[in-house]
Design an enzyme around this catalytic site. Structure first.
Site, PDB file in Angstrom:
ATOM      1  CE  LYS A 184      -3.526   2.375   3.031  1.00  0.00           C
ATOM      2  NZ  LYS A 184      -4.522   2.095   4.165  1.00  0.00           N
ATOM      3  CD  GLU A 190       8.693  -6.889   6.736  1.00  0.00           C
ATOM      4  OE1 GLU A 190       8.632  -7.186   7.669  1.00  0.00           O
ATOM      5  OE2 GLU A 190       8.537  -5.772   6.244  1.00  0.00           O
ATOM      6  N   GLY A 243      -4.720  -2.944   4.945  1.00  0.00           N
ATOM      7  CA  GLY A 243      -3.974  -4.020   4.331  1.00  0.00           C
ATOM      8  C   GLY A 243      -4.821  -5.358   4.638  1.00  0.00           C
ATOM      9  NE  ARG A 244      -6.894  -5.184  10.767  1.00  0.00           N
ATOM     10  CZ  ARG A 244      -6.147  -4.174  10.905  1.00  0.00           C
ATOM     11  NH1 ARG A 244      -5.050  -3.718  10.304  1.00  0.00           N
ATOM     12  NH2 ARG A 244      -6.755  -3.340  11.939  1.00  0.00           N
ATOM     13  CD  GLU A 329      -2.146  -5.986  11.369  1.00  0.00           C
ATOM     14  OE1 GLU A 329      -0.947  -6.465  11.366  1.00  0.00           O
ATOM     15  OE2 GLU A 329      -2.745  -5.820  10.291  1.00  0.00           O
ATOM     16  CG  HIS A 360      -4.324 -37.548  14.171  1.00  0.00           C
ATOM     17  ND1 HIS A 360      -4.301 -38.899  14.792  1.00  0.00           N
ATOM     18  CD2 HIS A 360      -5.571 -37.388  13.492  1.00  0.00           C
ATOM     19  CE1 HIS A 360      -5.259 -39.404  14.344  1.00  0.00           C
ATOM     20  NE2 HIS A 360      -6.018 -38.665  13.415  1.00  0.00           N
ATOM     21  CE  LYS A 488       5.189  -3.068   9.280  1.00  0.00           C
ATOM     22  NZ  LYS A 488       4.397  -2.234   8.576  1.00  0.00           N
TER      23      LYS A 488
END
Length: 525
Positions: A184, A190, A243-244, A329, A360, A488
């Site tokens: 964005k 990253e 973003g999410r 978040e 399991h 950050k």
């Protein structure tokens, strides 16, 4: 900031909250009182959640006291819903059948880009570079609808760990590869660092213009253009798209290239149908509201610290991390919108994995552990493979695990079971103590008729709106993430120190002893 600072009353000061909390403590799971909601073609069975007439009335009164109706209208109409950042959170318009002009134009541009690439059989490989909301939704959709293979091969690079990028590039022909950068801000560390490695890789392969093999989805097209990415390959985001919640935008370019624009359109249509349900269904039949209020009761009153997501569908493996980000978040806050402590536990830890693998792995803890956790079981009534016995077993396991959590097993039942298994009268009571299941552990069952783009879109929107309702009750802003941002900022300074720069006196003192020690150790590497 232009929005006024809200004067929100503390949740614990509200008589409606005390009434809700008292009703939740007094309520129980009524396993014989069937409660199934139909929402945009999805069945949401909340029979396994605590319930009573008093709790239902108290929940509705609590939402009214929190001005839920007004806040929902603000969200859905594009008003200022994100107060701390003074902007809308208008992701619902991204999937509207007739969106605003800007959104419609970008949707058309993306579809035309995909159509042209398909007609030319261009870009056999896609490397999708993004992180968080620019990554998980795309992984989820491609895994759901491309699990059996597609003619384009997609790899993802999200992590800053160089091994992730190395693995994404390995063995690919750069001439047949498109690198998609989803950021964005177009400043995400990253994404840009991985993107730089990809650009170098394209150049090293002898491509005269590496930018022609790159695309970007961003709210800063100027920065993408400065990277040499052609304007025709740059797709617009808006600052009001969190973003999410960006899956509904051109962030799904990779999805469209991998499994078709029809998949993206189908997901948008399903989400839009859930938006309509959320906006119009009355309180008692509104699935996001009912799931949200059950979650508030479980977390803030009954003391459950986590929520388990158990999708009984192999294709939904990435649903868990997608919902982890969406929920944690958004709701990982302890201060309300007025800046005061919320005063009750808020967003739960969200975790899980697909069944039957989960059975399991950690279901022992869910059944007999001291804490336990509410579970959202998610299953498709119909499968898309040709082995009906597999799907019968899958459905049976889902229902059985939920029934065991709901009904449990008494001491007398466990003792009779031990006797029938051959234990003698002396050992049967002892064994029975180890076989008792407490039962009464809350759960919901979400049933999709089958996994389609439409039902997956509706499912994701169901959880989006559930999270929003919970944020209204707790009085928090679900659309910022200052906790992430702080780390950050610290990382930028430490990167410089690891590269050899000496911190100023204030910065050096700010580090704790352990951090100072490891900065020095890592500098030696």
């Amino acid at each position: 900031m232009t929005s006024p600072i809200p004067n929100l009353p503390s949740l614990q000061q509200l008589p409606e909250w005390k009434r809700f909390a008292d009703a939740a403590e007094a309520a129980s799971v009524r396993t014989n009182d069937l409660r199934i909601l139909d929402a945009a073609g999805i069945n949401v069975d909340i029979t396994g959640q605590v319930a009573s007439e008093e709790l239902e009335a108290a929940g509705q009164a609590l939402l009214e006291a929190r001005q839920f109706g007004q806040l929902r209208s603000t969200l859905l109409s594009g008003g200022i819903a994100n107060l701390t950042e003074d902007r809308a959170a208008w992701h619902t318009v991204l999937r509207a059948p007739a969106p605003i002009a800007d959104v419609a134009a970008e949707r058309q541009r993306m579809n035309e880009f995909v159509r042209q690439a398909d007609s030319e059989r261009r870009w056999r490989n896609i490397i999708h570079i993004g992180i968080g909301g620019s990554d998980w939704g795309v992984r989820l959709a491609i895994n759901a609808f491309g699990y059996a293979g597609a003619w384009r091969h997609v790899r993802f690079a999200a992590n800053i760990d160089g091994h992730a990028m190395q693995g994404a590039l390995a063995g690919l022909d750069a001439r047949e590869t498109l690198v998609v950068l989803a950021s964005k801000s177009f400043t995400t560390a990253e994404t840009l660092q991985n993107g730089q490695r990809a650009r170098e890789w394209l150049a090293a392969a002898g491509l005269e213009n590496p930018g022609e093999h790159m695309a970007a989805i961003t709210a800063r097209p100027d920065l993408a253009a400065a990277w040499g990415i052609p304007q025709a390959h740059i797709f617009k985001l808006w600052d009001w798209v969190g973003g999410r919640f960006s899956l509904w935008s051109s962030v799904s370019l990779t999805t469209a290239l991998a499994v078709s624009s029809d998949v993206v359109a189908g997901m948008q249509a399903g989400a839009a149908a859930m938006d309509n349900h959320f906006a119009q269904a009355p309180f008692a039949q509104n699935a996001p509201i009912q799931m949200a209020m059950a979650g508030v009761a479980n977390r803030s009153v009954l003391g459950y610290g986590s929520l388990n997501i158990a999708p009984y569908d192999f294709r939904l493996a990435h649903l868990v991390p997608y919902l982890q980000q969406l929920d944690m978040e958004s709701l990982g806050k302890s201060v309300d919108i007025a800046g005061n402590p919320v005063g009750v536990p808020t967003g739960p830890v969200v975790w899980g994995m697909p069944g039957t693998d989960a059975q399991h792995t950690f279901f022992q803890w869910l059944h007999q552990g001291s804490d336990g956790a509410p579970v959202d079981f998610i299953v498709c009534q119909q499968a898309d493979h040709s082995w009906p016995d597999h799907h019968t077993s899958l459905l049976a396991n889902c229902l059985a695990q939920r029934e065991a959590l709901l009904n449990g097993k008494t001491f007398d039942e466990a003792q009779q079971e031990s006797l029938h298994a051959g234990a003698d009268a002396q050992h049967a009571p002892w064994l029975a103590k180890h076989r008792v299941h407490a039962g009464g552990r809350p759960s919901s069952l979400v049933v999709l008729p089958k996994l389609s783009p439409y039902t997956l879109g509706a499912l994701l929107a169901l959880y989006e709106h559930k999270v929003f309702v919970q944020s209204v009750v707790w009085g928090i802003n679900p659309f910022d993430q200052w906790g992430v941002e702080y780390g950050k900022v610290l990382a930028k300074g430490i990167v410089q120190e690891l590269a050899g720069a000496r911190p100023g006196p204030d910065e050096g003192q700010r580090h704790d002893a352990s951090t100072r020690h490891w900065i020095e150790e890592f500098r030696k590497s």
